[in-house]
Design an enzyme around this catalytic site. Structure first.
Site, PDB file in Angstrom:
ATOM      1  N   SER A 100      -6.494 -33.034  -3.588  1.00 35.99           N
ATOM      2  CA  SER A 100      -5.624 -34.150  -3.236  1.00 35.99           C
ATOM      3  C   SER A 100      -5.667 -35.227  -4.324  1.00 35.99           C
ATOM      4  O   SER A 100      -5.326 -34.970  -5.464  1.00 35.99           O
ATOM      5  CB  SER A 100      -6.006 -34.688  -1.855  1.00 35.99           C
ATOM      6  OG  SER A 100      -5.027 -35.563  -1.356  1.00 35.99           O
ATOM      7  N   ASP A 143       2.160 -29.006   4.060  1.00 31.87           N
ATOM      8  CA  ASP A 143       1.681 -30.230   3.429  1.00 31.87           C
ATOM      9  C   ASP A 143       2.841 -30.902   2.720  1.00 31.87           C
ATOM     10  O   ASP A 143       3.589 -30.250   1.980  1.00 31.87           O
ATOM     11  CB  ASP A 143       0.575 -29.865   2.433  1.00 31.87           C
ATOM     12  CG  ASP A 143      -0.013 -31.059   1.694  1.00 31.87           C
ATOM     13  OD1 ASP A 143       0.290 -32.205   2.068  1.00 31.87           O
ATOM     14  OD2 ASP A 143      -0.778 -30.822   0.747  1.00 31.87           O
ATOM     15  N   HIS A 169      -2.764 -29.948   4.826  1.00 31.45           N
ATOM     16  CA  HIS A 169      -3.422 -30.732   3.794  1.00 31.45           C
ATOM     17  C   HIS A 169      -4.903 -30.919   4.154  1.00 31.45           C
ATOM     18  O   HIS A 169      -5.253 -31.126   5.301  1.00 31.45           O
ATOM     19  CB  HIS A 169      -2.746 -32.096   3.677  1.00 31.45           C
ATOM     20  CG  HIS A 169      -3.292 -32.941   2.575  1.00 31.45           C
ATOM     21  ND1 HIS A 169      -2.877 -32.819   1.272  1.00 31.45           N
ATOM     22  CD2 HIS A 169      -4.244 -33.915   2.582  1.00 31.45           C
ATOM     23  CE1 HIS A 169      -3.536 -33.677   0.526  1.00 31.45           C
ATOM     24  NE2 HIS A 169      -4.368 -34.354   1.293  1.00 31.45           N
TER      25      HIS A 169
END
Length: 317
Positions: free
Chosen positions: A152, A252, A282
């Site tokens: 991320s 996501d 995610h």
């Protein structure tokens, strides 16, 4: 993921945390969750002095139960540049070490809003540069065995660190693994160029509102968010990058921009593997070890690590 589970996830995603006001509460909750059950991990804590000597950057070293590879995974954690640290990511990093058979070095970079851009980036860049220049700090002789890894916002930092090392003409890692990375600045469903922002920006694990909160805390100036040091997809030149593995999650909102970054790297002449984990949300790297998305991701990572790696690239003399 069947329709019943999807409906349940949408139901529970309705009450959202206001990250701009509650990020400290989220940090405390992450610490409590990471402490359960009591840790049984073999770790070693180190500190690296920052470039200007003003502070120390903690690095936690995770030894796998069985070391099967000589690689060292230099890991930058996720959390929107605002949450997450080596404590809350300790279970995930211990799993990473065991499931890859590699040593993992997790960097505890400074967080926004107390330390907005570029503070966290500078910490990651400092650690990566020192380890690549002197890999013996990581317990190895070959800088080519150092792999940049992030998830991320941490994958965003890994990508940007790699671009900065190239631009500075410094030794670069030979490989990078980017897990559902943030690569673009616009996550407004009305203006984003990516369909996944519109398809998954109001459901499940991460929403348009949350990522907007993260950006406002990390880079308060909206114009600055377009800087390639924040949005690496905006970089004018993506050449000279490590062999890359991009792993995205089907459900996501960051899916399409992660895959677009993979295409940008490939079009610039780099070797790239892109793998989408179907049905995944995610943040799946923090799931329990028995979860299907986690197992699939690590099968992909291990195949990537098993491929022949070139020596670490050097910049021009």
């Amino acid at each position: 993921m069947n329709r019943v589970i999807r409906a349940a996830l949408r139901l529970f995603s309705a009450p959202r945390v206001n990250m701009r006001e509650d990020y400290e509460k989220v940090r405390r909750l992450q610490h409590r969750l990471a402490a359960l059950p009591p840790s049984r991990y073999h770790t070693l804590d180190r500190q690296i002095v920052s470039e200007d000597g003003s502070h120390r950057i903690p690095v936690r070293i995770f030894q796998p139960r069985e070391r099967r590879r000589d690689d060292v995974l230099l890991f930058f954690h996720g959390g929107g540049w605002v949450t997450g640290d080596i404590e809350s990511y300790t279970p995930a990093c211990a799993a990473m070490a065991d499931l890859t058979g590699c040593v993992v070095a997790s960097v505890d970079y400074r967080l926004a809003p107390e330390h907005p851009f570029p503070a966290g980036l500078e910490d990651c860049y400092r650690v990566a540069r020192l380890l690549l220049e002197d890999p013996r700090r990581a317990g190895i002789d070959d800088a080519g065995r150092i792999v940049l890894v992030g998830d991320s916002a941490g994958a965003n930092l890994a990508a940007v660190v790699s671009l900065r090392l190239r631009d500075a003409g410094l030794r670069r890692a030979s490989r990078q693994i980017l897990l559902y990375p943030v690569t673009h600045w616009d996550h407004d469903p009305a203006t984003s160029p990516f369909e996944s922002v519109r398809d998954h920006g109001s459901d499940y694990r991460l929403t348009n509102t949350e990522i907007q909160d993260y950006f406002e805390l990390y880079a308060p100036d909206p114009v600055q968010r377009r800087d390639p040091l924040i949005a690496p997809l905006n970089a004018a030149d993506h050449s000279g990058q490590p062999k890359s593995l991009l792993i995205t999650a089907e459900l996501d909102l960051l899916r399409d921009e992660g895959e677009a970054y993979g295409r940008a790297l490939e079009e610039a002449g780099n070797t790239v593997r892109t793998h989408r984990v179907d049905g995944a949300l995610h943040g799946f790297i923090t799931l329990p070890r028995f979860s299907r998305p986690l197992r699939e991701a690590y099968e992909t990572v291990n195949r990537f690590l098993d491929e022949d790696s070139a020596p670490a690239a050097r910049g021009p003399a």
